[in-house]
Scaffold this motif. Sequence first.
Motif, PDB file in Angstrom:
ATOM      1  N   ARG A   1       0.830  -1.207   0.000  1.00  0.00           N
ATOM      2  CA  ARG A   1       0.000   0.000   0.000  1.00  0.00           C
ATOM      3  C   ARG A   1       0.867   1.260   0.000  1.00  0.00           C
ATOM      4  O   ARG A   1       0.598   2.214  -0.708  1.00  0.00           O
TER       5      ARG A   1
ATOM      6  N   SER B   1       0.762   4.107  -2.775  1.00  0.00           N
ATOM      7  CA  SER B   1       0.383   5.448  -2.343  1.00  0.00           C
ATOM      8  C   SER B   1       1.463   6.465  -2.708  1.00  0.00           C
ATOM      9  O   SER B   1       1.166   7.553  -3.217  1.00  0.00           O
TER      10      SER B   1
ATOM     11  N   VAL C   1       1.308   7.434  -6.301  1.00  0.00           N
ATOM     12  CA  VAL C   1       0.265   8.437  -6.579  1.00  0.00           C
ATOM     13  C   VAL C   1       0.753   9.812  -6.126  1.00  0.00           C
ATOM     14  O   VAL C   1       0.628  10.810  -6.864  1.00  0.00           O
ATOM     15  N   GLN C   2       1.319   9.879  -4.929  1.00  0.00           N
ATOM     16  CA  GLN C   2       1.779  11.175  -4.399  1.00  0.00           C
ATOM     17  C   GLN C   2       2.846  11.788  -5.299  1.00  0.00           C
ATOM     18  O   GLN C   2       2.810  12.980  -5.621  1.00  0.00           O
TER      19      GLN C   2
ATOM     20  N   ARG D   1       1.008  16.809  -2.158  1.00  0.00           N
ATOM     21  CA  ARG D   1       1.215  15.405  -1.778  1.00  0.00           C
ATOM     22  C   ARG D   1      -0.077  14.792  -1.237  1.00  0.00           C
ATOM     23  O   ARG D   1      -0.416  13.668  -1.554  1.00  0.00           O
ATOM     24  N   THR D   2      -0.786  15.563  -0.420  1.00  0.00           N
ATOM     25  CA  THR D   2      -1.970  15.011   0.238  1.00  0.00           C
ATOM     26  C   THR D   2      -3.269  15.507  -0.405  1.00  0.00           C
ATOM     27  O   THR D   2      -3.319  16.584  -0.987  1.00  0.00           O
ATOM     28  N   ASP D   3      -4.300  14.674  -0.277  1.00  0.00           N
ATOM     29  CA  ASP D   3      -5.638  15.006  -0.771  1.00  0.00           C
ATOM     30  C   ASP D   3      -6.596  14.596   0.351  1.00  0.00           C
ATOM     31  O   ASP D   3      -6.928  13.415   0.516  1.00  0.00           O
TER      32      ASP D   3
ATOM     33  N   ARG E   1      -9.891  12.701  -0.431  1.00  0.00           N
ATOM     34  CA  ARG E   1      -9.627  11.278  -0.681  1.00  0.00           C
ATOM     35  C   ARG E   1      -9.328  10.550   0.637  1.00  0.00           C
ATOM     36  O   ARG E   1      -9.792   9.430   0.868  1.00  0.00           O
ATOM     37  N   GLU E   2      -8.567  11.187   1.513  1.00  0.00           N
ATOM     38  CA  GLU E   2      -8.230  10.541   2.788  1.00  0.00           C
ATOM     39  C   GLU E   2      -9.478  10.241   3.609  1.00  0.00           C
ATOM     40  O   GLU E   2      -9.578   9.187   4.238  1.00  0.00           O
TER      41      GLU E   2
ATOM     42  N   VAL F   1     -10.911   7.170   2.314  1.00  0.00           N
ATOM     43  CA  VAL F   1     -10.121   5.997   2.714  1.00  0.00           C
ATOM     44  C   VAL F   1     -10.465   5.606   4.159  1.00  0.00           C
ATOM     45  O   VAL F   1     -10.635   4.425   4.478  1.00  0.00           O
TER      46      VAL F   1
ATOM     47  N   LEU G   1      -2.360   5.939   6.727  1.00  0.00           N
ATOM     48  CA  LEU G   1      -2.113   7.125   5.908  1.00  0.00           C
ATOM     49  C   LEU G   1      -0.777   7.768   6.281  1.00  0.00           C
ATOM     50  O   LEU G   1      -0.021   8.218   5.412  1.00  0.00           O
TER      51      LEU G   1
ATOM     52  N   CYS H   1       2.032   5.754   4.893  1.00  0.00           N
ATOM     53  CA  CYS H   1       2.094   5.825   3.429  1.00  0.00           C
ATOM     54  C   CYS H   1       2.531   7.186   2.912  1.00  0.00           C
ATOM     55  O   CYS H   1       2.850   7.317   1.723  1.00  0.00           O
TER      56      CYS H   1
HETATM   57  C1  LIG Z   1      -2.422   8.082  -2.619  1.00  0.00           C
HETATM   58  C2  LIG Z   1      -2.955   9.302  -2.642  1.00  0.00           C
HETATM   59  O1  LIG Z   1      -2.320  10.405  -2.050  1.00  0.00           O
HETATM   60  C3  LIG Z   1      -2.353  10.614  -0.656  1.00  0.00           C
HETATM   61  C4  LIG Z   1      -2.329   9.347   0.076  1.00  0.00           C
HETATM   62  C5  LIG Z   1      -3.484   8.666   0.311  1.00  0.00           C
HETATM   63  C6  LIG Z   1      -3.465   7.226   0.711  1.00  0.00           C
HETATM   64  O2  LIG Z   1      -2.404   6.728   1.117  1.00  0.00           O
HETATM   65  O3  LIG Z   1      -4.511   6.572   0.597  1.00  0.00           O
HETATM   66  C7  LIG Z   1      -4.726   9.311   0.161  1.00  0.00           C
HETATM   67  C8  LIG Z   1      -4.802  10.607  -0.179  1.00  0.00           C
HETATM   68  C9  LIG Z   1      -3.592  11.451  -0.344  1.00  0.00           C
HETATM   69  O4  LIG Z   1      -3.389  12.221   0.830  1.00  0.00           O
HETATM   70  C10 LIG Z   1      -4.240   9.560  -3.331  1.00  0.00           C
HETATM   71  O5  LIG Z   1      -4.628  10.714  -3.493  1.00  0.00           O
HETATM   72  O6  LIG Z   1      -4.905   8.582  -3.728  1.00  0.00           O
END
Ligand SMILES: C=C(O[C@@H]1C=C(C(=O)O)C=C[C@H]1O)C(=O)O
Length: 90
Positions: free
Chosen positions: A33, A37, A40-41, A51-53, A56-57, A60, A80, A83
């Motif tokens: 994971r 992750s 994606v970042q 880096r962060t969203d 989305r968090e 999750v 999180l 990751c």
């Molecule tokens: C992986 C991402 O980036 C970051 C990491 C996330 C994760 O580990 O699930 C979720 C949101 C973001 O803060 C994403 O946006 O999907």
Amino acid sequence: MAHTESTALADVSALRDQLDLVDAEIRALVERRRDLSREVQRTRMLTGGTRTDFTREMRVISPYTESFGRQGTAIAMALLEICRGASASR
Ligand SMILES: C=C(O[C@@H]1C=C(C(=O)O)C=C[C@H]1O)C(=O)O
């Protein structure tokens, strides 16, 4: 049939062996994971994003909370954090 004490101890030992295997699987999944992750970042940051969203968090975290309550929220938040990349300040 009632277990003898030694049978019960053998059962506990066998169950603990299975728990150890499950824990190893969980750690491997967390590593997988984290790799996904961070990919994606990295991709988002390369295109000028953050880096962060947090939206989305929240998505999750929600199913973990539904499955395990307050401790589920804590698990998801710990995941999180694990990751996130090393310099996760934005
Ligand atoms: C992986 C991402 O980036 C970051 C990491 C996330 C994760 O580990 O699930 C979720 C949101 C973001 O803060 C994403 O946006 O999907």
